[in-house]
Design an enzyme around this catalytic site. Structure first.
Site, PDB file in Angstrom:
ATOM      1  N   ASP A  88     -38.756 -43.452  57.743  1.00  0.00           N
ATOM      2  CA  ASP A  88     -39.608 -42.932  58.806  1.00  0.00           C
ATOM      3  C   ASP A  88     -40.756 -42.151  58.160  1.00  0.00           C
ATOM      4  OD1 ASP A  88     -40.712 -41.709  61.008  1.00  0.00           O
ATOM      5  OD2 ASP A  88     -38.770 -41.357  61.970  1.00  0.00           O
ATOM      6  N   TYR A  93     -53.722 -41.121  71.867  1.00  0.00           N
ATOM      7  CA  TYR A  93     -53.955 -42.015  70.721  1.00  0.00           C
ATOM      8  C   TYR A  93     -55.367 -41.792  70.164  1.00  0.00           C
ATOM      9  CZ  TYR A  93     -54.787 -46.593  68.416  1.00  0.00           C
ATOM     10  OH  TYR A  93     -55.107 -47.602  67.534  1.00  0.00           O
ATOM     11  N   ILE A 127     -57.422 -56.344  68.552  1.00  0.00           N
ATOM     12  CA  ILE A 127     -57.159 -57.413  67.580  1.00  0.00           C
ATOM     13  C   ILE A 127     -56.342 -58.509  68.271  1.00  0.00           C
ATOM     14  CG2 ILE A 127     -56.111 -58.018  65.361  1.00  0.00           C
ATOM     15  CD1 ILE A 127     -58.576 -56.166  65.109  1.00  0.00           C
TER      16      ILE A 127
HETATM   17  C1  AKB Z   1     -55.097 -50.300  71.718  1.00  0.00           C
HETATM   18  O1  AKB Z   1     -55.462 -51.003  72.667  1.00  0.00           O
HETATM   19  O2  AKB Z   1     -54.568 -49.198  71.856  1.00  0.00           O
HETATM   20  C2  AKB Z   1     -55.372 -50.793  70.326  1.00  0.00           C
HETATM   21  C3  AKB Z   1     -56.645 -50.265  69.779  1.00  0.00           C
HETATM   22  C4  AKB Z   1     -57.938 -50.693  70.363  1.00  0.00           C
HETATM   23  O3  AKB Z   1     -56.636 -49.471  68.883  1.00  0.00           O
HETATM   24  N1  AKB Z   1     -55.369 -52.222  70.301  1.00  0.00           N
END
Ligand code: AKB
Length: 320
Positions: free
Chosen positions: A53, A143, A173
């Site tokens: 991890d 994120y 991607i």
């Molecule tokens: C997401 O959709 O969270 C990822 C990105 C664009 O980093 N594919």
């Protein structure tokens, strides 16, 4: 010879990057790793594999010492959609994992670290028609927040410690080997699988949603080209915009209809619509083009033909 550790090597990008780097640097010189999901046969059978991890610094250090690692690629991350279900876990894995990677690399005087970023760094305040390299970075997802902080921390290690850290802001991607997990741009992969399997797709964002996207062969090329660029010529380090394509869901569906005329699509937008709406349509990647010669190869129809061919073959063999 480089000894590369890929953290997060069973994910969408990590699994194919492992195979590409094994092809370039030799199977034994690329150590694949993950927290718990088992690797694909191709990754498991072609070279070294470790379970640990990334939030456990000692475990990371032990693996690096065991294999004499001098380059770490940290693909372990909780993506935008899943991150909104558990923001603290996203922070923990994305940030504490990153700090462990940077600290182990610094302490072991490694040659290079690659830290991926994302178009998720953008948000309200960013020009949405074509996001400049230098612009407002105020993302609305956890994120995205970890990716902005990650870019800043990575650049801090370059400046403060002289560590060679590099990274690019991946767009969505699209690939046909390993499914993406938990991102907002996942619809652009799922649509191809459902087109082959069912001839129809229900999309979780609206038809005019337009985002920057890239096909996996270009993603691998961008990653390897940046890794191999001369460090002394780089003005940016961890935050390169990289563009390839920009299309709406309608454009994508129309491209599929050229090859499967009976394909149909309907739209049921959910919470991911707001995330997609906060990201730009396209990115300005002049810095990547100038500093390390970035240039993509695939456009939408070329990608569609290839995706439908590969996924169609898998379907015929009963693999999907
Ligand atoms: C997401 O959709 O969270 C990822 C990105 C664009 O980093 N594919």
């Amino acid at each position: 010879m480089k000894k590369i550790l890929i953290v997060g090597a069973v994910g969408q990008i990590g699994s194919e990057l492992t195979m590409e780097l094994r092809r370039i640097y030799g199977n034994d010189n690329v150590i694949a790793s993950t927290r718990k999901s088992p690797p694909s046969e191709m990754v498991a059978n072609s070279g070294p594999f470790e379970y640990f991890d990334v939030v456990n610094k000692q475990a990371l250090e032990d693996v690096c010492k065991k294999h004499g690692v001098d380059c770490i690629i940290n693909m372990a991350a909780i993506l935008s959609a899943v991150g909104e279900q558990n923001p603290l876990q996203a922070w923990d894995i994305n940030m504490n994992g990153l700090f462990n990677v940077l600290e182990v690399a610094r302490e072991m005087k490694m040659e290079q670290v690659l830290v991926p970023s994302s178009i998720a760094v953008f948000g309200p305040g960013t020009p949405l028609d074509c996001a400049p390299q230098e612009t407002v970075l105020k993302p609305s997802t956890m994120y995205g927040i970890t990716k902005v902080a990650g870019e800043l921390v990575a650049d801090y290690y370059v400046k403060k410690y002289g560590l060679d850290v590099r990274g690019l802001r991946y767009p969505g991607i699209i690939s046909n080997e390993t499914l993406p997990g938990g991102g907002t741009t996942d619809y652009a992969v799922a649509i191809y699988y459902d087109a082959i399997k069912y001839g129809k797709y229900t999309c979780f964002v609206k038809e005019d949603t337009r985002l920057p996207m890239m096909y996996m062969p270009d993603c691998l090329k961008a990653t390897v080209d940046l890794m191999q660029a001369d460090f002394s010529t780089l003005k940016h380090h961890s935050d390169f915009n990289v563009g390839a394509m920009s299309f709406s869901v309608k454009d994508l569906a129309d491209s599929i209809k050229k090859y499967i005329p009976t394909f149909t699509i309907e739209y049921k937008p959910d919470f991911r619509q707001a995330i997609a709406d906060s990201w730009p349509d396209a990115v300005d990647d002049k810095a990547a083009r100038e500093e390390w010669g970035w240039s993509p190869s695939f456009d939408l129809d070329m990608m569609t033909q290839d995706m439908l061919k590969v996924i169609g073959e898998k379907h015929k063999k009963g693999l999907i």
